[in-house]
Design a protein around this motif. Structure first.
Motif, PDB file in Angstrom:
ATOM      1  N   HIS A  92       6.564 -12.307  12.045  1.00 50.70           N
ATOM      2  CA  HIS A  92       5.382 -12.347  11.185  1.00 50.70           C
ATOM      3  C   HIS A  92       4.143 -12.850  11.907  1.00 50.70           C
ATOM      4  CE1 HIS A  92       8.765 -12.436   8.339  1.00 50.70           C
ATOM      5  NE2 HIS A  92       7.968 -11.737   7.562  1.00 50.70           N
ATOM      6  N   CYS A  93       4.048 -12.545  13.151  1.00 53.02           N
ATOM      7  CA  CYS A  93       2.936 -13.072  13.926  1.00 53.02           C
ATOM      8  C   CYS A  93       1.605 -12.648  13.327  1.00 53.02           C
ATOM      9  CB  CYS A  93       3.045 -12.608  15.379  1.00 53.02           C
ATOM     10  SG  CYS A  93       2.105 -13.645  16.501  1.00 53.02           S
ATOM     11  N   ARG A  94       1.546 -11.435  12.813  1.00 52.16           N
ATOM     12  CA  ARG A  94       0.297 -10.945  12.231  1.00 52.16           C
ATOM     13  C   ARG A  94      -0.117 -11.778  11.030  1.00 52.16           C
ATOM     14  NH1 ARG A  94      -0.898  -5.109  13.287  1.00 52.16           N
ATOM     15  NH2 ARG A  94      -1.778  -4.966  11.212  1.00 52.16           N
ATOM     16  N   ASP A  95       0.860 -12.146  10.212  1.00 46.20           N
ATOM     17  CA  ASP A  95       0.550 -12.975   9.045  1.00 46.20           C
ATOM     18  C   ASP A  95       0.039 -14.330   9.473  1.00 46.20           C
ATOM     19  OD1 ASP A  95       1.350 -10.970   7.344  1.00 46.20           O
ATOM     20  OD2 ASP A  95       3.423 -11.679   7.256  1.00 46.20           O
ATOM     21  N   ALA A  96       0.720 -14.916  10.466  1.00 43.49           N
ATOM     22  CA  ALA A  96       0.281 -16.210  10.969  1.00 43.49           C
ATOM     23  C   ALA A  96      -1.146 -16.095  11.496  1.00 43.49           C
ATOM     24  CB  ALA A  96       1.216 -16.696  12.071  1.00 43.49           C
ATOM     25  N   ARG A  97      -1.403 -15.014  12.184  1.00 46.07           N
ATOM     26  CA  ARG A  97      -2.736 -14.774  12.723  1.00 46.07           C
ATOM     27  C   ARG A  97      -3.769 -14.714  11.604  1.00 46.07           C
ATOM     28  NH1 ARG A  97      -7.206 -11.884  14.986  1.00 46.07           N
ATOM     29  NH2 ARG A  97      -7.577 -11.444  12.803  1.00 46.07           N
ATOM     30  N   ARG A  98      -3.419 -14.038  10.545  1.00 49.12           N
ATOM     31  CA  ARG A  98      -4.348 -13.890   9.423  1.00 49.12           C
ATOM     32  C   ARG A  98      -4.688 -15.254   8.828  1.00 49.12           C
ATOM     33  NH1 ARG A  98      -2.857 -13.965   4.899  1.00 49.12           N
ATOM     34  NH2 ARG A  98      -0.751 -13.114   5.191  1.00 49.12           N
ATOM     35  N   ILE A  99      -3.646 -16.053   8.625  1.00 46.98           N
ATOM     36  CA  ILE A  99      -3.867 -17.375   8.056  1.00 46.98           C
ATOM     37  C   ILE A  99      -4.740 -18.219   8.971  1.00 46.98           C
ATOM     38  CG2 ILE A  99      -2.730 -19.513   7.365  1.00 46.98           C
ATOM     39  CD1 ILE A  99      -0.256 -17.775   6.657  1.00 46.98           C
ATOM     40  N   ALA A 100      -4.423 -18.187  10.252  1.00 43.43           N
ATOM     41  CA  ALA A 100      -5.176 -18.990  11.207  1.00 43.43           C
ATOM     42  C   ALA A 100      -6.617 -18.506  11.308  1.00 43.43           C
ATOM     43  CB  ALA A 100      -4.506 -18.938  12.576  1.00 43.43           C
ATOM     44  N   ALA A 101      -6.804 -17.206  11.274  1.00 48.71           N
ATOM     45  CA  ALA A 101      -8.158 -16.653  11.380  1.00 48.71           C
ATOM     46  C   ALA A 101      -8.996 -17.092  10.180  1.00 48.71           C
ATOM     47  CB  ALA A 101      -8.099 -15.132  11.458  1.00 48.71           C
ATOM     48  N   HIS A 102      -8.338 -17.117   9.025  1.00 47.86           N
ATOM     49  CA  HIS A 102      -9.034 -17.551   7.818  1.00 47.86           C
ATOM     50  C   HIS A 102      -9.471 -19.004   7.948  1.00 47.86           C
ATOM     51  CE1 HIS A 102     -10.100 -17.643   3.610  1.00 47.86           C
ATOM     52  NE2 HIS A 102      -9.393 -18.750   3.476  1.00 47.86           N
ATOM     53  N   LYS A 103      -8.552 -19.841   8.434  1.00 43.64           N
ATOM     54  CA  LYS A 103      -8.880 -21.250   8.653  1.00 43.64           C
ATOM     55  C   LYS A 103     -10.025 -21.388   9.636  1.00 43.64           C
ATOM     56  CE  LYS A 103      -6.718 -23.768   6.087  1.00 43.64           C
ATOM     57  NZ  LYS A 103      -7.511 -24.400   5.061  1.00 43.64           N
ATOM     58  N   LEU A 104      -9.997 -20.536  10.639  1.00 39.12           N
ATOM     59  CA  LEU A 104     -11.025 -20.589  11.669  1.00 39.12           C
ATOM     60  C   LEU A 104     -12.401 -20.345  11.050  1.00 39.12           C
ATOM     61  CD1 LEU A 104     -11.842 -20.881  14.553  1.00 39.12           C
ATOM     62  CD2 LEU A 104     -11.091 -18.556  15.002  1.00 39.12           C
ATOM     63  N   ASP A 105     -12.465 -19.394  10.133  1.00 39.33           N
ATOM     64  CA  ASP A 105     -13.719 -19.137   9.426  1.00 39.33           C
ATOM     65  C   ASP A 105     -14.201 -20.372   8.690  1.00 39.33           C
ATOM     66  OD1 ASP A 105     -14.055 -16.611  10.235  1.00 39.33           O
ATOM     67  OD2 ASP A 105     -13.648 -15.659   8.310  1.00 39.33           O
ATOM     68  N   ASP A 106     -13.286 -20.909   7.886  1.00 40.13           N
ATOM     69  CA  ASP A 106     -13.520 -22.171   7.177  1.00 40.13           C
ATOM     70  C   ASP A 106     -14.185 -23.192   8.061  1.00 40.13           C
ATOM     71  OD1 ASP A 106     -12.123 -21.529   4.911  1.00 40.13           O
ATOM     72  OD2 ASP A 106     -11.028 -23.460   4.902  1.00 40.13           O
ATOM     73  N   MET A 107     -13.534 -23.351   9.186  1.00 36.79           N
ATOM     74  CA  MET A 107     -13.868 -24.411  10.092  1.00 36.79           C
ATOM     75  C   MET A 107     -15.240 -24.201  10.685  1.00 36.79           C
ATOM     76  SD  MET A 107     -10.807 -25.554  12.277  1.00 36.79           S
ATOM     77  CE  MET A 107      -9.890 -25.623  10.746  1.00 36.79           C
ATOM     78  N   ARG A 108     -15.579 -22.961  10.918  1.00 39.63           N
ATOM     79  CA  ARG A 108     -16.893 -22.665  11.488  1.00 39.63           C
ATOM     80  C   ARG A 108     -17.982 -22.982  10.485  1.00 39.63           C
ATOM     81  NH1 ARG A 108     -14.771 -17.566  15.015  1.00 39.63           N
ATOM     82  NH2 ARG A 108     -14.500 -18.810  16.904  1.00 39.63           N
ATOM     83  N   GLY A 109     -17.707 -22.703   9.240  1.00 37.07           N
ATOM     84  CA  GLY A 109     -18.667 -23.065   8.202  1.00 37.07           C
ATOM     85  C   GLY A 109     -18.864 -24.568   8.155  1.00 37.07           C
ATOM     86  N   LYS A 110     -17.775 -25.277   8.207  1.00 34.30           N
ATOM     87  CA  LYS A 110     -17.845 -26.735   8.145  1.00 34.30           C
ATOM     88  C   LYS A 110     -18.596 -27.293   9.348  1.00 34.30           C
ATOM     89  CE  LYS A 110     -13.698 -27.629   5.442  1.00 34.30           C
ATOM     90  NZ  LYS A 110     -12.342 -28.196   5.465  1.00 34.30           N
ATOM     91  N   LEU A 111     -18.309 -26.731  10.497  1.00 32.66           N
ATOM     92  CA  LEU A 111     -18.989 -27.185  11.716  1.00 32.66           C
ATOM     93  C   LEU A 111     -20.501 -27.049  11.562  1.00 32.66           C
ATOM     94  CD1 LEU A 111     -17.076 -26.005  14.883  1.00 32.66           C
ATOM     95  CD2 LEU A 111     -18.178 -28.197  14.551  1.00 32.66           C
ATOM     96  N   ALA A 112     -20.923 -25.916  11.064  1.00 33.40           N
ATOM     97  CA  ALA A 112     -22.359 -25.686  10.919  1.00 33.40           C
ATOM     98  C   ALA A 112     -22.962 -26.714   9.971  1.00 33.40           C
ATOM     99  CB  ALA A 112     -22.603 -24.265  10.411  1.00 33.40           C
ATOM    100  N   ASP A 113     -22.308 -26.921   8.835  1.00 26.57           N
ATOM    101  CA  ASP A 113     -22.790 -27.906   7.857  1.00 26.57           C
ATOM    102  C   ASP A 113     -22.856 -29.288   8.479  1.00 26.57           C
ATOM    103  OD1 ASP A 113     -22.883 -25.934   6.023  1.00 26.57           O
ATOM    104  OD2 ASP A 113     -21.161 -26.620   4.848  1.00 26.57           O
ATOM    105  N   LEU A 114     -21.802 -29.616   9.179  1.00 25.50           N
ATOM    106  CA  LEU A 114     -21.703 -30.956   9.732  1.00 25.50           C
ATOM    107  C   LEU A 114     -22.790 -31.180  10.779  1.00 25.50           C
ATOM    108  CD1 LEU A 114     -20.028 -33.375   9.230  1.00 25.50           C
ATOM    109  CD2 LEU A 114     -18.275 -32.497  10.734  1.00 25.50           C
TER     110      LEU A 114
END
Lengths: 133, 133
Positions: free
Chosen positions: B81-103
């Motif tokens: 399920h590497c693709r699924d794991a990738r999807r989840i991680a990519a989503h988190k990565l987006d999250d994180m980029r938003g937070k970084l900008a705010d911070l």
DNA sequence: TTTACGGCCGTACCAAAGTACGGAGTCAAG
DNA sequence: CTTGACTCCGTACTTTGGTACGGCCGTAAA
């Protein structure tokens, strides 16, 4: 200078700020925002000050501040305790730099993981998971 | 190839991983880690697989994953399920980029606030709060 | 062998951040 | 002037991520 959206009911405020009505009430109970005086027996009205406050709380929360920390942050806004405010702010700034560093590490780690997932496409162990071991 | 620290009691495991014993049990109950079989009537022993697992959970938490998300990640660790794991991680990565900008915006605002507190020693409106209005 | 330290297990409790609900009152449209 | 949507207020319930507690039992050192 009051704008059109400056006479909101609590429901309209909640909707505009994209939060639940109960969340507004909850913040009021917590002292995070004041309840506007209500015309005796009437209904409270909210303006853009309240809208800004809700948005502020939500922004700060996204950055990882707890409601208690947000309350502290808001207490900086009174203008009469500049020394205290400075101390608290400097402390928050430290905090924030720690969080920034964490987030940057997290971002880098995740980016690597996603890239490796893309590259290896069908290997036995997912590099995302292996990377924590 | 088993190392000295490969025969830990739950207490030793907890200490090594720097978490509370109850936290280990809690993760077991949640299905985040298996309970090693116990020799009938005896005491469970933990090795570095379990230690790695606890550390994995803690690392992933620091990366902003909830325990449920971590469970999901772990369930994908069967190599298919590497693709699924990738999807989840990519989503988190987006999250994180938003937070970084705010911070980063917030850090800049706080830095200004502290500087202005130093400079003016008087009454100003907190630019941190103003920045959200 | 006794005794104390720790593991085992179930249940209960905690704080944070809401969310839901029920019985009022209010207000505006029809 | 009634109906329906909404507000007000208090209380209770929910989820997440743990912590604490108490009774029983195993194991190890004195």
């Amino acid at each position: 200078m009051s704008r059109p959206r400056d006479n909101l009911s609590i429901g309209a405020l909640a909707e505009t700020a994209a939060v639940n009505i109960e969340t507004i009430r909850f913040y009021q109970r917590k002292g995070l925002m004041a309840e506007p005086a209500r015309p005796p027996g009437g209904i409270r009205r909210y303006g853009h000050a309240e809208l800004a406050r809700v948005r502020f709380i939500k922004s700060a929360q996204r950055l990882g501040f707890s409601l208690n920390e947000i309350a502290e942050l808001l207490s900086l806004d009174d203008g009469t305790h500049c020394r205290d405010a400075r101390r608290i702010a400097a402390h928050k700034l430290d905090d924030m730099r720690g969080k920034l560093a964490d987030l940057r590490r997290m971002e880098a780690a995740l980016k690597r993981l996603v890239a490796r997932c893309d590259a290896t496409h069908g290997t036995i162990t997912c590099p995302l998971i292996a990377s924590f071991k």
